[in-house]
Design an enzyme around this catalytic site. Structure first.
Site, PDB file in Angstrom:
ATOM      1  CE  LYS A  24      -0.839   2.146   3.598  1.00 29.45           C
ATOM      2  NZ  LYS A  24      -2.370   2.187   4.964  1.00 29.45           N
ATOM      3  NE  ARG A  29       6.591   6.584   0.394  1.00 25.93           N
ATOM      4  CZ  ARG A  29       5.998   5.449   1.897  1.00 25.93           C
ATOM      5  NH1 ARG A  29       4.601   5.680   1.207  1.00 25.93           N
ATOM      6  NH2 ARG A  29       5.688   6.822   3.006  1.00 25.93           N
ATOM      7  CG  ASP A  51      -5.770   3.025   2.504  1.00 27.71           C
ATOM      8  OD1 ASP A  51      -7.367   3.263   3.226  1.00 27.71           O
ATOM      9  OD2 ASP A  51      -5.164   3.437   3.129  1.00 27.71           O
ATOM     10  CG  ASN A  93      -9.358   5.771   9.351  1.00 31.13           C
ATOM     11  OD1 ASN A  93      -8.572   7.416   8.969  1.00 31.13           O
ATOM     12  ND2 ASN A  93      -9.477   5.303   9.364  1.00 31.13           N
ATOM     13  CB  SER A 168       2.572  10.457  10.871  1.00 33.69           C
ATOM     14  OG  SER A 168       3.181  10.078   9.341  1.00 33.69           O
ATOM     15  CB  SER A 169       7.742   8.627   8.572  1.00 24.98           C
ATOM     16  OG  SER A 169       6.768   7.792   8.772  1.00 24.98           O
ATOM     17  CD  GLN A 170       1.357   8.210   6.000  1.00 29.06           C
ATOM     18  OE1 GLN A 170       0.170   9.336   7.168  1.00 29.06           O
ATOM     19  NE2 GLN A 170       0.917   7.138   5.860  1.00 29.06           N
ATOM     20  CG  ASP A 295       1.198  -0.068   9.701  1.00 25.75           C
ATOM     21  OD1 ASP A 295       1.002   0.454  10.538  1.00 25.75           O
ATOM     22  OD2 ASP A 295       1.481   0.494   8.238  1.00 25.75           O
ATOM     23  CG  ASN A 318       4.426   8.095  16.866  1.00 24.64           C
ATOM     24  OD1 ASN A 318       3.568   8.449  17.848  1.00 24.64           O
ATOM     25  ND2 ASN A 318       4.814   7.465  15.764  1.00 24.64           N
ATOM     26  CE  LYS A 322       0.524   4.513  12.352  1.00 22.63           C
ATOM     27  NZ  LYS A 322       1.710   4.569  11.432  1.00 22.63           N
ATOM     28  CD  GLU A 323      -5.479   2.578   9.110  1.00 18.47           C
ATOM     29  OE1 GLU A 323      -5.489   2.688   7.820  1.00 18.47           O
ATOM     30  OE2 GLU A 323      -4.973   2.951  10.506  1.00 18.47           O
ATOM     31  NE  ARG A 326      -3.853  -0.063  13.419  1.00 25.96           N
ATOM     32  CZ  ARG A 326      -3.722   0.437  12.530  1.00 25.96           C
ATOM     33  NH1 ARG A 326      -1.833   0.953  12.355  1.00 25.96           N
ATOM     34  NH2 ARG A 326      -4.265   0.417  11.689  1.00 25.96           N
ATOM     35  CG  HIS A 370      -6.514  -2.095   7.194  1.00 26.19           C
ATOM     36  ND1 HIS A 370      -5.629  -2.244   6.955  1.00 26.19           N
ATOM     37  CD2 HIS A 370      -6.433  -0.543   7.387  1.00 26.19           C
ATOM     38  CE1 HIS A 370      -4.705  -1.361   7.029  1.00 26.19           C
ATOM     39  NE2 HIS A 370      -5.368  -0.276   7.974  1.00 26.19           N
ATOM     40  NE  ARG A 371      -1.310  -2.101   8.127  1.00 33.33           N
ATOM     41  CZ  ARG A 371      -1.506  -2.580   7.620  1.00 33.33           C
ATOM     42  NH1 ARG A 371      -2.149  -3.826   7.383  1.00 33.33           N
ATOM     43  NH2 ARG A 371      -1.207  -1.687   6.626  1.00 33.33           N
ATOM     44  CE  LYS A 396      -7.534   3.019   6.345  1.00 29.39           C
ATOM     45  NZ  LYS A 396      -5.894   3.108   5.770  1.00 29.39           N
TER      46      LYS A 396
END
Length: 417
Positions: A24, A29, A51, A93, A168-170, A295, A318, A322-323, A326, A370-371, A396
């Site tokens: 994903k 990317r 996603d 999401n 987030s590294s995002q 994840d 972190n 998330k969604e 967690r 999903h996770r 997702k």
């Protein structure tokens, strides 16, 4: 309508060949970078899931031509820029899509609004907005979470940006992919030492270079990106390492042998680090630092329920953004099997294993995550009576997850609502 799936513990080791879906992280990317390039790029091995569909739909709304010749490929025709969409971009999401496209919206000459579902509207994006403003880009997110509005001008003047990537590294990846559109070189610097899953930034830089960008690290916490257009290129997406963790865990839980068609060492994604931890089962380490394989933590937490000794997960704060939260979700859902099986201690998660024969049948809530669904399903490989609610939420990132388990010989009983 199926509202749940009950996993029947297999009486045999799981053996067979399963091909995990495409990554994903890499698919999203590659989609964005191919869209920003002028010309046609073919992406193969790509993930088709909720996603990535949100990402593709948003790019189409901004004038990018995207065809889907096969179930694992995209044909992307970019013009070197993005057009102003006619309506707000709804991204469900999909955190990667929202964050990456928020930065990329600066390439648009006009106003872009990005939003998502109720879960997405609780996920922080403030640090990215602040960083974009420091580059001279008009952007706002009044609540600190989506909806976000960006008023782009096609480029930007700023040459240095500091960003807090503790959540987030995002945020860093989004700025890196934006940076070639600046009018001069852009230095991106971490604000502080904390960063979630640094390995994902390496994925971003590798993908950028593949599409012609000049990006170079400058020490441990900064990167220098030269201005210049992206170039169209064909790109093959490797399988998803996060998805692979469920299959690696299923293998050790049942004493099986599952061939994924790719060696663990051949993955470039951070979650592949979980493989070496999983191989230690049932003697997992007493302390597992999940900061660089976030994840994979739900997978490892489910596995820890059957370990010989307790496991403490650290570096996972972190996971609360998330969604879903967690940390809280895994503590709550594992404890449905046996009270106190998992507990929160600050931002740590502590799993104290017990004999699976003492576990009670449980209806597992998935929080539309999903996770949580995929990791908690693993407990059903050993504990009878585990029912996963809202099983379709795996769409997702891994729509074929239940089919993969079934193909390996796991019996799944549908539960009607």
């Amino acid at each position: 309508m199926v509202h749940g799936l009950t996993i029947i513990p297999p009486t045999h080791p799981l053996r067979g060949r399963v091909s995990p879906p495409g990554s994903k992280s890499i698919t999203n990317r590659a989609l964005l970078l191919a869209a920003l390039a002028k010309g046609q790029s073919r992406l193969t091995g790509a993930l088709k899931s909720d996603d990535t569909r949100y990402m593709a739909q948003a790019l189409r709304a901004m004038g990018v031509g995207i065809e889907e010749p096969t179930e694992t490929s995209f044909l992307v025709s970019g013009t070197g820029g993005l057009a102003t969409p006619e309506a707000p971009l709804f991204l469900g999401n999909a955190g990667t899509a929202v964050r990456f496209l928020t930065a990329a919206a600066a390439f648009v000459r006009g106003s872009v609004t990005l939003t998502g579902d109720a879960h997405m509207q609780k996920r922080p994006i403030g640090p990215l907005i602040e960083a974009m403003r420091s580059l001279g880009i008009e952007a706002e997110a009044p609540s600190g979470c989506p909806p976000v509005t960006v008023r782009g001008s096609g480029s930007f003047e700023g040459t240095r940006v500091s960003v807090d990537a503790g959540l987030s590294s995002q945020y860093v990846s989004a700025l890196l992919m934006l940076a070639p559109g600046g009018r001069g070189p852009v230095e991106i610097v971490l604000d502080g030492d904390e960063i979630g899953a640094r390995g994902y930034i390496d994925l971003t830089c590798a993908a950028m270079r593949h599409f012609g960008a000049d990006v170079a690290p400058r020490g441990a916490g900064s990167w220098l990106v030269q201005p210049g257009p992206y170039r169209a290129a064909d790109f093959h997406v490797e399988p998803d390492a996060s998805a692979a963790t469920y299959l690696w865990a299923a293998e050790v839980l049942t004493g099986g042998a599952i061939d994924l068609g790719i060696a663990a060492d051949d993955f470039t994604q951070p979650d592949a680090k979980a493989y070496q931890v999983i191989r230690q089962f049932p003697n997992l380490p007493a302390v597992i630092d999940g900061s660089q394989m976030q994840d994979a933590v739900p997978t490892l937490a489910a596995l820890a329920a059957f370990n010989r000794t307790p496991v403490r997960f650290v570096g996972i704060a972190n996971l609360r953004v998330k969604e879903c939260d967690r940390v809280a979700a895994m503590a709550t859902e594992l404890s449905r099997l046996r009270p106190g099986l998992a507990v929160e201690e600050g931002d740590d998660l502590v799993v104290t294993p017990a004999d699976a024969q003492t576990f009670a049948p449980a209806r597992i809530e998935t929080y539309a995550d999903h996770r949580i669904a995929m990791s908690m399903a693993l407990t059903g490989l050993r504990a009878p009576g585990v029912t996963i609610t809202d099983p379709d939420c795996v769409g997702k990132t891994y729509p074929a997850y239940w089919q993969a388990l079934s193909d390996l010989g796991v019996k799944l009983e549908p539960v009607a609502g």
